[in-house]
Design a protein around this motif. Sequence first.
Motif, PDB file in Angstrom:
ATOM      1  N   GLU A 133       9.242 -11.256  -0.213  1.00  0.00           N
ATOM      2  CA  GLU A 133      10.428 -10.481  -0.568  1.00  0.00           C
ATOM      3  C   GLU A 133      10.085  -9.410  -1.597  1.00  0.00           C
ATOM      4  O   GLU A 133      10.614  -8.296  -1.552  1.00  0.00           O
ATOM      5  N   LEU A 134       9.191  -9.732  -2.512  1.00  0.00           N
ATOM      6  CA  LEU A 134       8.795  -8.758  -3.521  1.00  0.00           C
ATOM      7  C   LEU A 134       8.053  -7.578  -2.884  1.00  0.00           C
ATOM      8  O   LEU A 134       8.334  -6.410  -3.193  1.00  0.00           O
ATOM      9  N   ILE A 135       7.112  -7.887  -1.983  1.00  0.00           N
ATOM     10  CA  ILE A 135       6.372  -6.826  -1.303  1.00  0.00           C
ATOM     11  C   ILE A 135       7.328  -5.978  -0.461  1.00  0.00           C
ATOM     12  O   ILE A 135       7.227  -4.744  -0.433  1.00  0.00           O
ATOM     13  N   LYS A 136       8.277  -6.627   0.187  1.00  0.00           N
ATOM     14  CA  LYS A 136       9.262  -5.898   0.993  1.00  0.00           C
ATOM     15  C   LYS A 136      10.083  -4.959   0.109  1.00  0.00           C
ATOM     16  O   LYS A 136      10.379  -3.820   0.491  1.00  0.00           O
ATOM     17  N   TRP A 137      10.434  -5.427  -1.080  1.00  0.00           N
ATOM     18  CA  TRP A 137      11.207  -4.582  -1.998  1.00  0.00           C
ATOM     19  C   TRP A 137      10.397  -3.349  -2.391  1.00  0.00           C
ATOM     20  O   TRP A 137      10.942  -2.223  -2.422  1.00  0.00           O
ATOM     21  N   VAL A 138       9.126  -3.518  -2.713  1.00  0.00           N
ATOM     22  CA  VAL A 138       8.280  -2.377  -3.092  1.00  0.00           C
ATOM     23  C   VAL A 138       8.222  -1.360  -1.955  1.00  0.00           C
ATOM     24  O   VAL A 138       8.327  -0.145  -2.176  1.00  0.00           O
ATOM     25  N   GLN A 139       8.071  -1.847  -0.724  1.00  0.00           N
ATOM     26  CA  GLN A 139       8.000  -0.940   0.420  1.00  0.00           C
ATOM     27  C   GLN A 139       9.312  -0.185   0.613  1.00  0.00           C
ATOM     28  O   GLN A 139       9.309   1.033   0.836  1.00  0.00           O
ATOM     29  N   LYS A 140      10.430  -0.887   0.516  1.00  0.00           N
ATOM     30  CA  LYS A 140      11.722  -0.221   0.669  1.00  0.00           C
ATOM     31  C   LYS A 140      11.951   0.806  -0.437  1.00  0.00           C
ATOM     32  O   LYS A 140      12.474   1.890  -0.189  1.00  0.00           O
ATOM     33  N   GLU A 163      12.632   4.846  -0.107  1.00  0.00           N
ATOM     34  CA  GLU A 163      13.750   5.528  -0.772  1.00  0.00           C
ATOM     35  C   GLU A 163      13.275   6.739  -1.571  1.00  0.00           C
ATOM     36  O   GLU A 163      14.028   7.690  -1.771  1.00  0.00           O
ATOM     37  N   MET A 164      12.040   6.706  -2.010  1.00  0.00           N
ATOM     38  CA  MET A 164      11.473   7.818  -2.782  1.00  0.00           C
ATOM     39  C   MET A 164      10.760   8.824  -1.875  1.00  0.00           C
ATOM     40  O   MET A 164       9.929   9.602  -2.332  1.00  0.00           O
ATOM     41  N   ASP A 165      11.070   8.800  -0.576  1.00  0.00           N
ATOM     42  CA  ASP A 165      10.448   9.695   0.407  1.00  0.00           C
ATOM     43  C   ASP A 165       8.958   9.423   0.556  1.00  0.00           C
ATOM     44  O   ASP A 165       8.162  10.337   0.809  1.00  0.00           O
ATOM     45  N   GLY A 166       8.582   8.165   0.401  1.00  0.00           N
ATOM     46  CA  GLY A 166       7.181   7.783   0.529  1.00  0.00           C
ATOM     47  C   GLY A 166       6.893   7.082   1.839  1.00  0.00           C
ATOM     48  O   GLY A 166       7.676   7.136   2.789  1.00  0.00           O
ATOM     49  N   THR A 167       5.752   6.396   1.883  1.00  0.00           N
ATOM     50  CA  THR A 167       5.326   5.669   3.078  1.00  0.00           C
ATOM     51  C   THR A 167       4.937   4.254   2.688  1.00  0.00           C
ATOM     52  O   THR A 167       4.523   3.999   1.553  1.00  0.00           O
ATOM     53  N   ILE A 168       5.041   3.328   3.640  1.00  0.00           N
ATOM     54  CA  ILE A 168       4.682   1.942   3.369  1.00  0.00           C
ATOM     55  C   ILE A 168       3.175   1.724   3.406  1.00  0.00           C
ATOM     56  O   ILE A 168       2.694   0.686   2.951  1.00  0.00           O
ATOM     57  N   SER A 169       2.426   2.695   3.926  1.00  0.00           N
ATOM     58  CA  SER A 169       0.973   2.525   3.984  1.00  0.00           C
ATOM     59  C   SER A 169       0.266   3.854   3.799  1.00  0.00           C
ATOM     60  O   SER A 169       0.314   4.730   4.661  1.00  0.00           O
ATOM     61  N   GLY A 170      -0.420   3.985   2.663  1.00  0.00           N
ATOM     62  CA  GLY A 170      -1.181   5.194   2.406  1.00  0.00           C
ATOM     63  C   GLY A 170      -2.565   5.164   3.020  1.00  0.00           C
ATOM     64  O   GLY A 170      -3.104   6.198   3.397  1.00  0.00           O
ATOM     65  N   GLU A 171      -3.152   3.936   3.162  1.00  0.00           N
ATOM     66  CA  GLU A 171      -4.526   3.870   3.656  1.00  0.00           C
ATOM     67  C   GLU A 171      -4.898   2.547   4.313  1.00  0.00           C
ATOM     68  O   GLU A 171      -5.916   2.466   4.994  1.00  0.00           O
ATOM     69  N   ASP A 226       0.844  -1.205   0.000  1.00  0.00           N
ATOM     70  CA  ASP A 226       0.000   0.000   0.000  1.00  0.00           C
ATOM     71  C   ASP A 226       0.873   1.246   0.000  1.00  0.00           C
ATOM     72  O   ASP A 226       0.676   2.172   0.769  1.00  0.00           O
ATOM     73  N   VAL A 227       1.877   1.240  -0.859  1.00  0.00           N
ATOM     74  CA  VAL A 227       2.880   2.312  -0.865  1.00  0.00           C
ATOM     75  C   VAL A 227       2.290   3.608  -1.421  1.00  0.00           C
ATOM     76  O   VAL A 227       1.480   3.593  -2.344  1.00  0.00           O
ATOM     77  N   CYS A 228       2.705   4.718  -0.851  1.00  0.00           N
ATOM     78  CA  CYS A 228       2.329   6.049  -1.339  1.00  0.00           C
ATOM     79  C   CYS A 228       3.604   6.867  -1.493  1.00  0.00           C
ATOM     80  O   CYS A 228       4.404   6.959  -0.549  1.00  0.00           O
TER      81      CYS A 228
END
Length: 564
Positions: free
Chosen positions: A495-502, A506-514, A442-444
């Motif tokens: 591991e794939l979901i973890k990569w997306v979150q990381k 790195e892009m100054d985002g958050t692991i959970s938008g909602e 749920d990356v933002c």
Amino acid sequence: MRRTIATAESILRSVRTPATRQNCQFPRLHNGISRKSATSSTSFITQIAVLAGGALIGAYASSFFNNGKKNAKAAPGSTTSLENMPIARYNLTESNLRGAQEELTSLLTSERVTDDLGTRIAHSSTEWSPAPNGDLDRPTLVVYPLTTEDVSGIAKICHKRRIPMIAFSGGTSLEGTLAMTTQGGVCIDFSRMNKVLALHKADLDVVVQPGVGYEDLNSQLAKEGLFFPPDPGPGAQIGGMISQGCSGTNAYRYGTMKDWVLGLTIVLADGSVVKTRHRPRKSSAGYNLTQLIVASEGTLGLVTEASLKLTGKPEVEKVAVASFPTTHKAVETVLKIVQNDLPVAAIELLDDVTMGAVNKAGYCDKEYPEIPTLFFKFSGPENVIKEQIKKVTEFAKQSACKSFEFSKTADQAASLWQARKTALWSLLAIKEKPEDNFLSADVCVPISQMADIIEETHTKLEESGLVGSCLGHVGDGNFHTTVLYGEHDKKKARELIKWVQKRGIEMDGTISGEHGIGLENRDMLCNELGMGYIDAMRHVKLALDPLCLLNPDKIFQLKFEIER
């Protein structure tokens, strides 16, 4: 039998430098060494300290102030690390649970207290949010309150007996929020607290119980020409929407749930009833406890009433669907809309995989091109909508749009929007095997980074060989990566979901938008803002729930001991 649950976090803290703590990762549960909690004092100074930072910190504070300059202990800190957490002790012995069931039945009647196995499992694990230990992570009892007084009575019984509690409202949440990792306790189902208590049309607000579904609420409000904008998945109820801090498809124009909650009535872990605010549109009267409760996932208090802001129902609503050759071209269109401050009601992106799933699932009455597609919702006066559609069409054409279709009637708008609203169910419908699992991120991120992270995620999905997709609320930079996998691919999917979150971090985002943190995102949270942030949240938790009875183990880890 006593079972102590601890984590390796305290050990990892002692060997990691501050720099490496930012990248810490912890397994969900560990057996390990735990510390004894400090003995609580009943002195006045300790009671103040409990409010400031929980029972353990209160004990330190009492010692510090009573000894004056001769104190031997350090002053209490402003955060609470895992190693300094008191051990939460839960009594899940058969005799204690049986006694609780008798008391709860006396309070609510037998018709509103159940230990039915199927009901208990359904309240802790779903197809889209499975419990980590399957059917073991279930409550002992499910109870159905009707009033705030009922909820207060339930909390008092559980507090006295040290039985954990989890709130249930709609059951549409993701990230393992409903799983009862204590493998026993009381689930409080708010579905029967489903009344609209007061509508203040002149003030544009409404007071509701937590079991009111937002779709049902909007059906009632439409008769008065009013509208409640937050728009998460079908079936969501107000209590869960507050708990998760949801947003949904209308967030680009209308904001998220936190923007629409005026005040709450909450029941704390010991049964105390607190009103966080009345109905004014603004207030600087003390701490903003209302916003503290929003997105707290039921870990700080149980919402029993909510005052919500409303707005006028849009005069006209229309939907447009535009397809593009690439994700970059689709997001390029979105950037132009945002930079020109066009008040489009919703902007949603579905990638090629999701569009294929929509076609295969059969929820819609037409087939769509299986390429990146934007879904737009326009609302307002007819002349305003026409101007918005004209501008969006221009932007889409500038970005090599392949097709652009917009609704001319309300039925056509509903039909087009159906593809977006059923996207999750469509993805679930394309599982290769019924027993396959579903995992999501749920990356933002800042909107200018959206196209890059989605393209990179697509590359990772292709390399993994897993079935997955990207879709989301691109107007505010929020997108969901979904992965379908068999048990043998579980590690690869995680591991794939973890990569997306990381990558999002790195892009100054958050692991959970909602979607919230729950269990699934809990171990990644320290990567986003560091351990100081998590330790501060633990401190707040202890202040309002010193026995850690409310939805334990969610958002961050606890140490707890279970007597069975």
